[in-house]
Design a protein around this motif. Structure first.
Motif, mmCIF file in Angstrom:
data_model
loop_
_atom_site.group_PDB
_atom_site.id
_atom_site.type_symbol
_atom_site.label_atom_id
_atom_site.label_comp_id
_atom_site.label_asym_id
_atom_site.label_seq_id
_atom_site.Cartn_x
_atom_site.Cartn_y
_atom_site.Cartn_z
ATOM 1 N N ASN A 46 -0.397 -12.758 -2.592
ATOM 2 C CA ASN A 46 -0.349 -12.247 -3.886
ATOM 3 C C ASN A 46 0.999 -11.454 -4.068
ATOM 4 O OD1 ASN A 46 -0.548 -10.928 -6.268
ATOM 5 N ND2 ASN A 46 -2.606 -11.247 -6.330
ATOM 6 N N SER A 47 2.027 -11.964 -4.575
ATOM 7 C CA SER A 47 3.417 -11.258 -4.661
ATOM 8 C C SER A 47 3.252 -10.072 -5.454
ATOM 9 C CB SER A 47 4.317 -12.143 -5.067
ATOM 10 O OG SER A 47 4.230 -12.925 -6.409
ATOM 11 N N THR A 48 2.429 -10.075 -6.638
ATOM 12 C CA THR A 48 2.336 -8.912 -7.487
ATOM 13 C C THR A 48 1.782 -7.681 -6.636
ATOM 14 O OG1 THR A 48 1.891 -10.231 -9.445
ATOM 15 C CG2 THR A 48 1.133 -8.061 -9.381
ATOM 16 N N LEU A 49 0.807 -7.933 -5.801
ATOM 17 C CA LEU A 49 0.361 -6.837 -5.014
ATOM 18 C C LEU A 49 1.308 -6.296 -4.013
ATOM 19 C CD1 LEU A 49 -3.521 -8.005 -4.300
ATOM 20 C CD2 LEU A 49 -2.820 -6.233 -6.017
ATOM 21 N N ILE A 50 1.922 -7.184 -3.312
ATOM 22 C CA ILE A 50 3.210 -6.878 -2.295
ATOM 23 C C ILE A 50 4.102 -5.964 -3.063
ATOM 24 C CG2 ILE A 50 4.934 -7.677 -1.054
ATOM 25 C CD1 ILE A 50 3.607 -10.193 -0.544
ATOM 26 N N VAL A 51 4.268 -6.081 -4.447
ATOM 27 C CA VAL A 51 5.321 -5.397 -5.073
ATOM 28 C C VAL A 51 4.572 -3.933 -5.472
ATOM 29 C CG1 VAL A 51 6.830 -5.083 -7.303
ATOM 30 C CG2 VAL A 51 6.549 -7.409 -6.149
ATOM 31 N N ILE A 52 3.462 -4.005 -5.810
ATOM 32 C CA ILE A 52 2.940 -2.782 -5.863
ATOM 33 C C ILE A 52 2.737 -2.011 -4.804
ATOM 34 C CG2 ILE A 52 0.304 -1.841 -6.561
ATOM 35 C CD1 ILE A 52 -0.068 -4.123 -8.352
ATOM 36 N N TYR A 53 2.505 -2.397 -3.588
ATOM 37 C CA TYR A 53 2.481 -1.728 -2.203
ATOM 38 C C TYR A 53 3.702 -1.157 -2.117
ATOM 39 C CZ TYR A 53 -2.217 -4.468 -1.753
ATOM 40 O OH TYR A 53 -3.372 -5.149 -1.981
ATOM 41 N N LEU A 54 4.732 -2.035 -2.149
ATOM 42 C CA LEU A 54 6.144 -1.677 -2.044
ATOM 43 C C LEU A 54 6.542 -0.443 -2.897
ATOM 44 C CD1 LEU A 54 7.986 -5.008 -1.192
ATOM 45 C CD2 LEU A 54 6.994 -3.266 0.435
ATOM 46 N N SER A 55 6.229 -0.532 -4.037
ATOM 47 C CA SER A 55 6.521 0.302 -5.310
ATOM 48 C C SER A 55 6.024 1.666 -4.851
ATOM 49 C CB SER A 55 6.102 -0.021 -6.430
ATOM 50 O OG SER A 55 6.608 -1.321 -6.838
ATOM 51 N N LEU A 56 4.606 1.572 -4.436
ATOM 52 C CA LEU A 56 3.724 3.024 -3.988
ATOM 53 C C LEU A 56 4.498 3.633 -3.179
ATOM 54 C CD1 LEU A 56 0.062 2.083 -4.534
ATOM 55 C CD2 LEU A 56 1.479 3.398 -6.044
ATOM 56 N N GLY A 57 5.040 2.859 -2.085
ATOM 57 C CA GLY A 57 5.511 3.484 -0.727
ATOM 58 C C GLY A 57 6.626 4.193 -1.200
ATOM 59 N N GLY A 58 7.714 3.358 -1.835
ATOM 60 C CA GLY A 58 8.942 3.845 -2.121
ATOM 61 C C GLY A 58 8.793 5.193 -3.235
ATOM 62 N N LEU A 59 7.960 5.075 -4.362
ATOM 63 C CA LEU A 59 7.687 6.097 -5.064
ATOM 64 C C LEU A 59 7.313 7.658 -4.331
ATOM 65 C CD1 LEU A 59 7.341 7.165 -8.152
ATOM 66 C CD2 LEU A 59 5.017 6.541 -8.057
ATOM 67 N N SER A 60 6.278 7.294 -3.167
ATOM 68 C CA SER A 60 5.821 8.513 -2.348
ATOM 69 C C SER A 60 7.313 9.102 -1.713
ATOM 70 C CB SER A 60 5.020 7.948 -1.326
ATOM 71 O OG SER A 60 3.918 7.436 -1.908
ATOM 72 N N PHE A 61 7.957 8.246 -1.105
ATOM 73 C CA PHE A 61 9.290 8.874 -0.594
ATOM 74 C C PHE A 61 10.106 9.542 -1.615
ATOM 75 C CE2 PHE A 61 13.844 8.394 0.278
ATOM 76 C CZ PHE A 61 13.863 9.183 1.804
ATOM 77 N N ALA A 62 10.540 8.956 -2.445
ATOM 78 C CA ALA A 62 11.348 9.464 -3.421
ATOM 79 C C ALA A 62 10.670 10.759 -4.265
ATOM 80 C CB ALA A 62 11.572 8.390 -4.685
ATOM 81 N N VAL A 63 9.388 10.892 -4.477
ATOM 82 C CA VAL A 63 8.697 12.023 -5.158
ATOM 83 C C VAL A 63 8.890 13.108 -4.030
ATOM 84 C CG1 VAL A 63 6.414 13.012 -5.401
ATOM 85 C CG2 VAL A 63 7.167 10.966 -6.840
#
Length: 505
Positions: A22-39
């Motif tokens: 599920n490519s949508t879920l993959i993007v969500i997981y990657l987005s959450l990881g990236g958001l955590s680092f940036a925050v």
């Protein structure tokens, strides 16, 4: 240098007969990881004084909480990005997110500054999330979704930094500084579980050995440069320590380039730097890192100054942070828009438009920042510009390098942005400090000069974007090899750029 390519092409990770993830879920997981680092990168900045007071250390000592994070991210990003290309992006993502989680929990429980600095260094390893995520997107998603998704992920790093500044005040005022780490930890846990159970391993790998010598020399260079930039204001810009570290960093960087050019399997393929689509993207990322954190220092400081000064707005930390929300919202909108534009007209136009927006965003308050609408409009332009430009730089690199070198190329772009952020923060802080009253209250000139400096630096981004290759120029290069579908032939274009045309044939 030769590469063993096990599979290539965006969206070519799985045969048609197998069930695609599920490519949508993959993007969500990657987005959450990236958001955590940036925050986490920006979240602690407004709370340094509070953390220092609670741990009984000076604000100057507490600044190592930021410095340790930046140093770790700068040094480990290219190493982990390269490892992702070699052994698998999912494997390295799991390691990186685990380190981020351990570091975040440790920071929340830290009893003293030493433990907190170690925790922040562990968190900094997550700088590799960006190159690893973009590599996964290139490998796993259908081609028509790659540009827009990369635009979203690139924008998230700017969004996260803005969210960190906005959220820091309310969290500290209503909870405690420990919650600056507990809340992002929740996002990290979700991202880590998603990557472990919902993401397949990328089939695109470049087997080889890690360049330990190159990693060591690059580490010396980046640590020296970033340490001098981060601590220059405290140590004195003309002090022996600052000047010595800057000189050491510059010399080590030259040595690193020479060593990498002679290494069979380099940490970073320096030949990529000859590709116009690559080096122009790095220049723009460096400048936008400066501009982005220049905004995050100037605007909240101006808004929090007492209105009795005649130029401050008398806002609380929380109220000042809210004025960055328009910037964050525009990043959310224009990051994906940039991906759509890249697919239609190439990365150069949105990169140029973003650079123009950000330049205008600083010129407006440089001329006059006495009205709140000027701050809001500046924030809207800044967010739109960052969303367009940073998404375009990532896409420009994707279109200029082979899939097997995505990690190392995006890693350099991430480092460029990190260095730009450090320089921007240090320069603007120094300007404010040198244009203050004896009591430490910033003068109005500090903001006028600061906005003009950021505007001048943003003009360099316009020049960098203008120097980027156009779609027509890239197509001409493709036609020289008889390539019809330009986006699919980045590998062959790369061989042409690096003088390996024989391999392309």
């Amino acid at each position: 240098m030769s590469h063993t390519i096990q599979a290539t092409g965006a969206g070519s990770g799985h045969p048609a007969s197998s069930r695609r993830p599920n490519s949508t879920l993959i993007v969500i997981y990657l987005s959450l990881g990236g958001l955590s680092f940036a925050v986490l990168q920006s979240l602690v900045a407004p709370a340094l004084a509070t953390i220092g007071k609670d741990l009984s250390v000076t604000t100057s000592d507490a600044s190592w909480i930021l410095t340790a994070y930046l140093l770790s991210a700068a040094v480990l990003t290219p190493i982990l990005g390269r490892l992702g290309d070699m052994v698998g992006k999912r494997k390295v993502l799991i390691i990186v997110l685990s380190l981020l989680l351990v570091g975040t929990v440790l920071a929340a429980l830290a009893p003293n500054l030493g433990v907190l600095i170690i925790a922040r260094a562990l968190q900094g390893a997550a700088g590799a999330i960006m190159p690893l995520s973009i590599g996964v997107v290139r490998d796993e998603l259908p081609k028509e979704r790659v540009g827009v998704t990369i635009g979203l992920l690139s924008a998230i790093f700017g969004i996260g930094a803005g969210v960190g500044i906005v959220a820091a005040g309310p969290i500290v005022e209503n909870l405690s500084w420990q919650w600056l780490f507990w809340l992002p930890a929740i996002l990290v846990v979700i991202a880590l579980i998603g990557v472990i159970f919902g993401m397949p391993e990328s089939p695109v790998k470049t087997p080889g050995r890690l360049d330990i010598l190159g990693a060591g020399i690059l580490g010396v260079s980046l640590v020296s440069l970033l340490l001098a930039i981060s601590e220059g204001e405290n140590w004195g810009w003309d002090s022996f320590g600052t000047v010595g570290l800057l000189a050491l960093g510059a010399i080590a960087l030259v040595v690193f380039v020479l060593v990498e050019l002679r290494t069979k399997e380099p940490l970073i393929d320096m030949r990529l730097m000859k590709v116009r689509g690559v080096w122009t993207a790095h220049v723009v990322a460096l400048i936008f890192g400066f501009a982005m954190f220049g905004t995050f220092v100037l605007v909240p400081t101006l808004l929090q100054l007492p209105s009795a000064t005649g130029y401050g707005f008398g806002d609380t930390v929380s109220e000042a942070g809210l004025f960055l929300l328009p910037t964050v919202i525009m990043m959310v909108i224009f990051g994906p828009v940039a991906g759509i534009l890249v697919r239609k007209v190439g990365p150069k136009p949105p990169m140029l438009l973003g650079s123009i927006f950000v330049t205008a965003a600083f010129i407006l308050p440089a001329i006059d920042h006495s009205q709140i609408w000027q701050i809001v409009v500046s924030g809207l332009l800044t967010g739109a510009g960052i969303g367009l430009a940073l998404a375009s730089t990532s896409n420009a690199i994707i279109e200029s390098v082979p899939a097997t070198q995505t990690g190392e190329a995006i890693s350099v772009n991430t480092i460029s942005r990190t260095i730009g952020s450090s320089i921007g923060t240090a320069v603007i802080a120094a300007l404010i400090s040198s244009h203050s009253t004896p009591q430490g209250l910033p003068l109005n000139d500090a903001f006028t000069i600061g906005f003009w400096v950021c505007a001048g630096v943003a003009v360099l981004a316009i020049l960098g974007a203008l120097a980027a290759p156009s779609m027509r120029q890239r197509r001409k290069q493709a036609e020289a090899l008889g390539v019809e579908d330009l986006p699919d032939e980045a590998d062959e274009l790369h061989l042409l750029h690096t003088g390996r045309a024989e391999d392309a044939r």
